[in-house]
Write a protein that holds these residues in place. Structure first.
Motif, PDB file in Angstrom:
ATOM      1  N   HIS A 138       2.181   5.651  -7.069  1.00 58.38           N
ATOM      2  CA  HIS A 138       3.159   4.597  -6.831  1.00 58.38           C
ATOM      3  C   HIS A 138       2.539   3.205  -6.867  1.00 58.38           C
ATOM      4  N   ALA A 139       1.402   3.069  -7.512  1.00 57.53           N
ATOM      5  CA  ALA A 139       0.721   1.770  -7.565  1.00 57.53           C
ATOM      6  C   ALA A 139       1.515   0.731  -8.345  1.00 57.53           C
ATOM      7  N   GLU A 140       2.589   1.153  -9.046  1.00 56.13           N
ATOM      8  CA  GLU A 140       3.406   0.177  -9.773  1.00 56.13           C
ATOM      9  C   GLU A 140       4.376  -0.543  -8.849  1.00 56.13           C
ATOM     10  N   LEU A 141       4.517  -0.068  -7.606  1.00 55.94           N
ATOM     11  CA  LEU A 141       5.389  -0.750  -6.645  1.00 55.94           C
ATOM     12  C   LEU A 141       4.842  -2.135  -6.319  1.00 55.94           C
ATOM     13  N   ASP A 142       5.726  -3.065  -6.007  1.00 50.28           N
ATOM     14  CA  ASP A 142       5.270  -4.363  -5.516  1.00 50.28           C
ATOM     15  C   ASP A 142       4.759  -4.246  -4.085  1.00 50.28           C
ATOM     16  N   ALA A 143       5.367  -3.357  -3.293  1.00 52.09           N
ATOM     17  CA  ALA A 143       4.928  -3.154  -1.912  1.00 52.09           C
ATOM     18  C   ALA A 143       5.512  -1.847  -1.397  1.00 52.09           C
ATOM     19  N   ALA A 144       4.951  -1.369  -0.289  1.00 53.96           N
ATOM     20  CA  ALA A 144       5.449  -0.154   0.354  1.00 53.96           C
ATOM     21  C   ALA A 144       5.554  -0.412   1.851  1.00 53.96           C
ATOM     22  N   LEU A 145       6.678  -0.031   2.433  1.00 57.60           N
ATOM     23  CA  LEU A 145       6.872  -0.101   3.882  1.00 57.60           C
ATOM     24  C   LEU A 145       6.678   1.298   4.436  1.00 57.60           C
ATOM     25  N   ALA A 146       5.814   1.428   5.458  1.00 57.88           N
ATOM     26  CA  ALA A 146       5.494   2.768   5.951  1.00 57.88           C
ATOM     27  C   ALA A 146       5.109   2.724   7.418  1.00 57.88           C
ATOM     28  N   LEU A 147       5.234   3.881   8.048  1.00 58.26           N
ATOM     29  CA  LEU A 147       4.680   4.124   9.375  1.00 58.26           C
ATOM     30  C   LEU A 147       3.438   4.959   9.163  1.00 58.26           C
ATOM     31  N   ARG A 148       2.281   4.406   9.499  1.00 57.09           N
ATOM     32  CA  ARG A 148       1.036   5.081   9.137  1.00 57.09           C
ATOM     33  C   ARG A 148      -0.057   4.706  10.135  1.00 57.09           C
ATOM     34  N   ALA A 149      -0.958   5.644  10.388  1.00 57.64           N
ATOM     35  CA  ALA A 149      -2.133   5.374  11.217  1.00 57.64           C
ATOM     36  C   ALA A 149      -3.330   5.119  10.318  1.00 57.64           C
ATOM     37  N   ALA A 150      -4.235   4.242  10.755  1.00 53.43           N
ATOM     38  CA  ALA A 150      -5.467   4.005  10.009  1.00 53.43           C
ATOM     39  C   ALA A 150      -6.300   5.290   9.998  1.00 53.43           C
ATOM     40  N   PRO A 151      -7.199   5.439   9.018  1.00 51.17           N
ATOM     41  CA  PRO A 151      -7.584   4.480   7.992  1.00 51.17           C
ATOM     42  C   PRO A 151      -6.533   4.351   6.895  1.00 51.17           C
ATOM     43  N   TRP A 152      -6.465   3.142   6.323  1.00 51.39           N
ATOM     44  CA  TRP A 152      -5.489   2.876   5.288  1.00 51.39           C
ATOM     45  C   TRP A 152      -5.972   3.457   3.963  1.00 51.39           C
ATOM     46  N   PRO A 153      -5.058   3.841   3.100  1.00 50.41           N
ATOM     47  CA  PRO A 153      -5.455   4.429   1.812  1.00 50.41           C
ATOM     48  C   PRO A 153      -6.165   3.412   0.930  1.00 50.41           C
ATOM     49  N   ALA A 154      -7.102   3.909   0.132  1.00 54.40           N
ATOM     50  CA  ALA A 154      -7.853   3.043  -0.777  1.00 54.40           C
ATOM     51  C   ALA A 154      -6.922   2.459  -1.829  1.00 54.40           C
ATOM     52  N   GLY A 155      -7.251   1.251  -2.267  1.00 52.72           N
ATOM     53  CA  GLY A 155      -6.483   0.618  -3.325  1.00 52.72           C
ATOM     54  C   GLY A 155      -5.288  -0.184  -2.862  1.00 52.72           C
ATOM     55  N   TRP A 156      -5.082  -0.298  -1.541  1.00 51.17           N
ATOM     56  CA  TRP A 156      -3.940  -1.044  -1.007  1.00 51.17           C
ATOM     57  C   TRP A 156      -4.424  -2.088  -0.014  1.00 51.17           C
ATOM     58  N   ASP A 157      -3.812  -3.259  -0.054  1.00 46.51           N
ATOM     59  CA  ASP A 157      -3.996  -4.268   0.986  1.00 46.51           C
ATOM     60  C   ASP A 157      -2.881  -4.092   2.005  1.00 46.51           C
ATOM     61  N   VAL A 158      -3.227  -4.131   3.287  1.00 47.71           N
ATOM     62  CA  VAL A 158      -2.275  -3.761   4.336  1.00 47.71           C
ATOM     63  C   VAL A 158      -1.985  -4.933   5.265  1.00 47.71           C
TER      64      VAL A 158
END
Length: 296
Positions: A138-158
């Motif tokens: 889904h790297a073609e998305l402009d952004a993603a809204l999520a409920l997530r615990a760290a560590p953050w996935p590679a390749g994304w600025d959070v």
């Protein structure tokens, strides 16, 4: 005559130096060292076998060759800047694609779309339901809204927006409501708790945060999506566990009760963007989301 160009980094260093009249100021603008600018200019001088700058007092001045190159390069860089600005404007005028799990869309985003459109009228939001919007595909998305615990996935600025808070919720119509309210949190051990198969750790996590033994809990009907779980709770089918923001409208309207409030977990509401994506709309959206979640 060859059509090969010299290093674009060298041309960029020269253009900045010629425009600003200073190696040091060019270095500051390009976020490199004074020595790096000098080396890049020297690359061009060696390729031309002619000096581009001459010492003039404590500063520098362009030679005749330098002036000729400046006129050619400056025009080219101006065209590049204009073209890039045009592309950026075009991007800002196009749709902004936001990926989000379907439960977050249905329970929190969609009920606030009118407010979002009023507050950010230039943001042409396009919603893309994705159960795992931060997955690599889904790297073609402009952004993603999520409920997530760290560590953050590679390749994304959070952008961290707000901490997650979870708690039990139940319908006022639930048959065992009076016994639950009289018995307190410990009475949940007598219930067949509603839960999601997508997040089986939610009840044990809440129990540990609340001083209730996770081993005392047992489970009833499971649902694949949080949205289905909460619909079942509203229908009076049992006690569910949910993030506060996703049930706040139901609690305010009296469709659900949260008898013991909500506990903060290690997870966060985040707005994640594919790394190196430069879009001014992201900061505006993150600020809006942060304020909206704080109001919950």
């Amino acid at each position: 005559m060859g059509r090969d160009l010299p290093s674009l980094n060298a041309l960029r260093a020269f253009e900045a130096t010629a425009r600003l009249g200073s190696l040091s100021r060019a270095a500051e603008e390009l976020h490199v060292t004074h020595g790096a600018i000098s080396r890049q200019v020297r690359v061009l001088e060696e390729a031309l076998d002619q000096p581009l700058f001459a010492r003039q007092g404590r500063g520098i001045a362009l030679t005749a060759t330098g002036e000729l190159l400046r006129d050619r390069v400056a025009g080219a860089f101006d065209q590049l800047r204009d073209g890039w600005s045009e592309l950026q404007r075009g991007r800002a005028e196009g749709p902004f694609v936001l990926g989000c799990a379907s439960s977050l869309l249905a329970r929190w985003v969609i009920p606030r779309l009118d407010r979002l459109e009023r507050d950010l009228p230039s943001l042409k939001l396009h919603l893309s339901p994705e159960e795992d919007p931060l997955a690599p595909q889904h790297a073609e998305l402009d952004a993603a809204l999520a409920l997530r615990a760290a560590p953050w996935p590679a390749g994304w600025d959070v952008h961290e927006l707000a901490p997650e808070r979870i708690g039990p919720v139940v319908s006022p119509r639930y048959a065992n409501l009076d016994r639950l309210l009289d018995g307190g949190e410990s009475s949940l051990g007598d219930e067949a708790l509603l839960h999601t198969t997508s997040r089986p750790q939610a009840w044990p996590e809440w129990a540990e945060l609340s001083g209730v033994s996770p081993a005392s809990l047992h489970y009833g009907q499971g649902f694949t999506r949080l949205f289905y779980l909460l619909e079942a709770a509203v229908a009076g089918l049992g006690v569910a566990i949910a993030p506060a923001q996703l049930v706040q409208d139901d609690v305010k309207a009296g469709r659900l009760l949260a008898p013991w409030g909500f506990r903060q977990t290690h997870a966060q509401w985040i707005l994640a963007t594919p790394r190196r994506r430069n879009d001014n709309r992201i900061d505006a959206l993150a600020k809006w989301l942060r304020n909206a979640l704080r109001d919950a």
